[in-house]
Scaffold this motif. Sequence first.
Motif, PDB file in Angstrom:
ATOM      1  N   GLU A 142       0.824  -1.207   0.000  1.00  0.00           N
ATOM      2  CA  GLU A 142       0.000   0.000   0.000  1.00  0.00           C
ATOM      3  C   GLU A 142       0.861   1.262   0.000  1.00  0.00           C
ATOM      4  OE1 GLU A 142      -4.137  -1.162   2.200  1.00  0.00           O
ATOM      5  OE2 GLU A 142      -2.663  -0.034   3.335  1.00  0.00           O
ATOM      6  N   PHE A 143       0.276   2.331  -0.512  1.00  0.00           N
ATOM      7  CA  PHE A 143       0.895   3.650  -0.427  1.00  0.00           C
ATOM      8  C   PHE A 143      -0.214   4.685  -0.419  1.00  0.00           C
ATOM      9  CE2 PHE A 143       0.669   2.664  -4.909  1.00  0.00           C
ATOM     10  CZ  PHE A 143       0.391   3.852  -5.553  1.00  0.00           C
ATOM     11  N   THR A 144       0.158   5.940  -0.237  1.00  0.00           N
ATOM     12  CA  THR A 144      -0.829   7.002  -0.087  1.00  0.00           C
ATOM     13  C   THR A 144      -0.795   7.959  -1.268  1.00  0.00           C
ATOM     14  OG1 THR A 144      -0.599   6.886   2.318  1.00  0.00           O
ATOM     15  CG2 THR A 144      -1.642   8.858   1.436  1.00  0.00           C
ATOM     16  N   LEU A 145      -1.987   8.335  -1.722  1.00  0.00           N
ATOM     17  CA  LEU A 145      -2.169   9.420  -2.685  1.00  0.00           C
ATOM     18  C   LEU A 145      -2.782  10.585  -1.915  1.00  0.00           C
ATOM     19  CD1 LEU A 145      -3.986   7.626  -5.662  1.00  0.00           C
ATOM     20  CD2 LEU A 145      -1.577   8.245  -5.531  1.00  0.00           C
ATOM     21  N   TRP A 146      -2.283  11.790  -2.172  1.00  0.00           N
ATOM     22  CA  TRP A 146      -2.873  12.993  -1.578  1.00  0.00           C
ATOM     23  C   TRP A 146      -3.477  13.836  -2.683  1.00  0.00           C
ATOM     24  CZ3 TRP A 146       1.541  10.977   0.634  1.00  0.00           C
ATOM     25  CH2 TRP A 146       1.491  10.744   2.000  1.00  0.00           C
ATOM     26  N   PHE A 147      -4.651  14.391  -2.402  1.00  0.00           N
ATOM     27  CA  PHE A 147      -5.370  15.242  -3.345  1.00  0.00           C
ATOM     28  C   PHE A 147      -5.600  16.610  -2.724  1.00  0.00           C
ATOM     29  CE2 PHE A 147      -6.766  10.908  -4.028  1.00  0.00           C
ATOM     30  CZ  PHE A 147      -6.642  10.765  -5.398  1.00  0.00           C
ATOM     31  N   ALA A 148      -5.723  17.609  -3.585  1.00  0.00           N
ATOM     32  CA  ALA A 148      -6.175  18.943  -3.181  1.00  0.00           C
ATOM     33  C   ALA A 148      -7.573  19.116  -3.761  1.00  0.00           C
ATOM     34  CB  ALA A 148      -5.245  20.019  -3.724  1.00  0.00           C
ATOM     35  N   ALA A 149      -8.502  19.518  -2.909  1.00  0.00           N
ATOM     36  CA  ALA A 149      -9.871  19.798  -3.345  1.00  0.00           C
ATOM     37  C   ALA A 149     -10.129  21.281  -3.099  1.00  0.00           C
ATOM     38  CB  ALA A 149     -10.865  18.945  -2.563  1.00  0.00           C
ATOM     39  N   PRO A 150     -10.950  21.901  -3.932  1.00  0.00           N
ATOM     40  CA  PRO A 150     -11.262  23.316  -3.701  1.00  0.00           C
ATOM     41  C   PRO A 150     -11.750  23.529  -2.274  1.00  0.00           C
ATOM     42  CG  PRO A 150     -12.168  22.599  -5.792  1.00  0.00           C
ATOM     43  CD  PRO A 150     -11.667  21.359  -5.087  1.00  0.00           C
ATOM     44  N   GLY A 151     -11.225  24.564  -1.612  1.00  0.00           N
ATOM     45  CA  GLY A 151     -11.606  24.865  -0.241  1.00  0.00           C
ATOM     46  C   GLY A 151     -12.996  25.453  -0.158  1.00  0.00           C
ATOM     47  N   ARG A 152     -13.549  25.410   1.013  1.00  0.00           N
ATOM     48  CA  ARG A 152     -14.914  25.891   1.191  1.00  0.00           C
ATOM     49  C   ARG A 152     -15.000  27.417   1.156  1.00  0.00           C
ATOM     50  NH1 ARG A 152     -14.981  20.977   3.808  1.00  0.00           N
ATOM     51  NH2 ARG A 152     -16.780  19.729   3.257  1.00  0.00           N
ATOM     52  N   ASP A 153     -14.210  28.094   1.978  1.00  0.00           N
ATOM     53  CA  ASP A 153     -14.351  29.546   2.086  1.00  0.00           C
ATOM     54  C   ASP A 153     -13.063  30.307   1.789  1.00  0.00           C
ATOM     55  OD1 ASP A 153     -17.034  29.316   2.885  1.00  0.00           O
ATOM     56  OD2 ASP A 153     -16.409  28.920   4.950  1.00  0.00           O
ATOM     57  N   SER A 154     -11.956  29.848   2.307  1.00  0.00           N
ATOM     58  CA  SER A 154     -10.728  30.636   2.302  1.00  0.00           C
ATOM     59  C   SER A 154      -9.967  30.607   0.983  1.00  0.00           C
ATOM     60  CB  SER A 154      -9.799  30.118   3.398  1.00  0.00           C
ATOM     61  OG  SER A 154      -9.369  28.803   3.064  1.00  0.00           O
ATOM     62  N   GLY A 155     -10.299  29.711   0.093  1.00  0.00           N
ATOM     63  CA  GLY A 155      -9.536  29.559  -1.137  1.00  0.00           C
ATOM     64  C   GLY A 155      -8.397  28.568  -0.976  1.00  0.00           C
ATOM     65  N   ALA A 156      -8.002  28.254   0.272  1.00  0.00           N
ATOM     66  CA  ALA A 156      -6.980  27.239   0.508  1.00  0.00           C
ATOM     67  C   ALA A 156      -7.585  25.865   0.234  1.00  0.00           C
ATOM     68  CB  ALA A 156      -6.478  27.316   1.943  1.00  0.00           C
ATOM     69  N   PRO A 157      -6.814  24.975  -0.358  1.00  0.00           N
ATOM     70  CA  PRO A 157      -7.380  23.661  -0.674  1.00  0.00           C
ATOM     71  C   PRO A 157      -7.605  22.800   0.560  1.00  0.00           C
ATOM     72  CG  PRO A 157      -5.065  23.727  -1.246  1.00  0.00           C
ATOM     73  CD  PRO A 157      -5.439  25.106  -0.811  1.00  0.00           C
ATOM     74  N   GLN A 158      -8.557  21.918   0.429  1.00  0.00           N
ATOM     75  CA  GLN A 158      -8.797  20.875   1.418  1.00  0.00           C
ATOM     76  C   GLN A 158      -7.910  19.702   1.004  1.00  0.00           C
ATOM     77  OE1 GLN A 158     -12.780  19.429   1.191  1.00  0.00           O
ATOM     78  NE2 GLN A 158     -12.498  17.895   2.777  1.00  0.00           N
ATOM     79  N   ILE A 159      -7.189  19.082   1.948  1.00  0.00           N
ATOM     80  CA  ILE A 159      -6.275  17.986   1.643  1.00  0.00           C
ATOM     81  C   ILE A 159      -6.965  16.664   1.963  1.00  0.00           C
ATOM     82  CG2 ILE A 159      -3.984  17.011   2.039  1.00  0.00           C
ATOM     83  CD1 ILE A 159      -4.079  19.952   0.896  1.00  0.00           C
TER      84      ILE A 159
END
Length: 176
Positions: A142-159
């Motif tokens: 196993e290994f990990t993939l990380w994604f950035a999703a559009p943030g809700r309010d601040s413009g910073a991505p959700q990880i």
Amino acid sequence: PSLGVASQPADLFGDERIPAVHVTRVTPRASGLDPWITVAVINWEDHERVLTVPIPPEAGERLLVWEFFEQRFVGLFQRGDSLPVAVPAHGTRLLRIAAWAGRSLALLGTDRHFSMGGVELADWRAGDNTVAARVCSPWPGEFTLWFAAPGRDSGAPQIIARRVRDGDLLNERNDR
């Protein structure tokens, strides 16, 4: 990363005796995944140093930066920004710098290969709020993939982190 492409020293003619910043252009194996760059920042000294890395202008307008060894999101940057990178004595930081419009899910990185997604994925299809991918890793486990999703309010991505293994079909959805 071992990709059959040479990295280029970004500070060959700088003040340092040995280049400390090396840029590699990554063209991923996965169809549908845009190219990115990795930047290796090497500290040849006996003490921690903060090196300032200029983000190459060809990287894009709005950029996601991920660090491989610490497995962390460094931040969202703009073209022309400089990035201060703290590197321990005789250590290395390996950054993945990828363009991101901020409207859809994006690959941030993986913990499997120094390219952070260049060889571990065979297919990639991204929509506004979804990603479908096929994991095709040449190494077991196993290994990990990380994604950035559009943030809700601040413009910073959700990880978002997902554990995967060779052969997995991934369907990720961001339900904001």
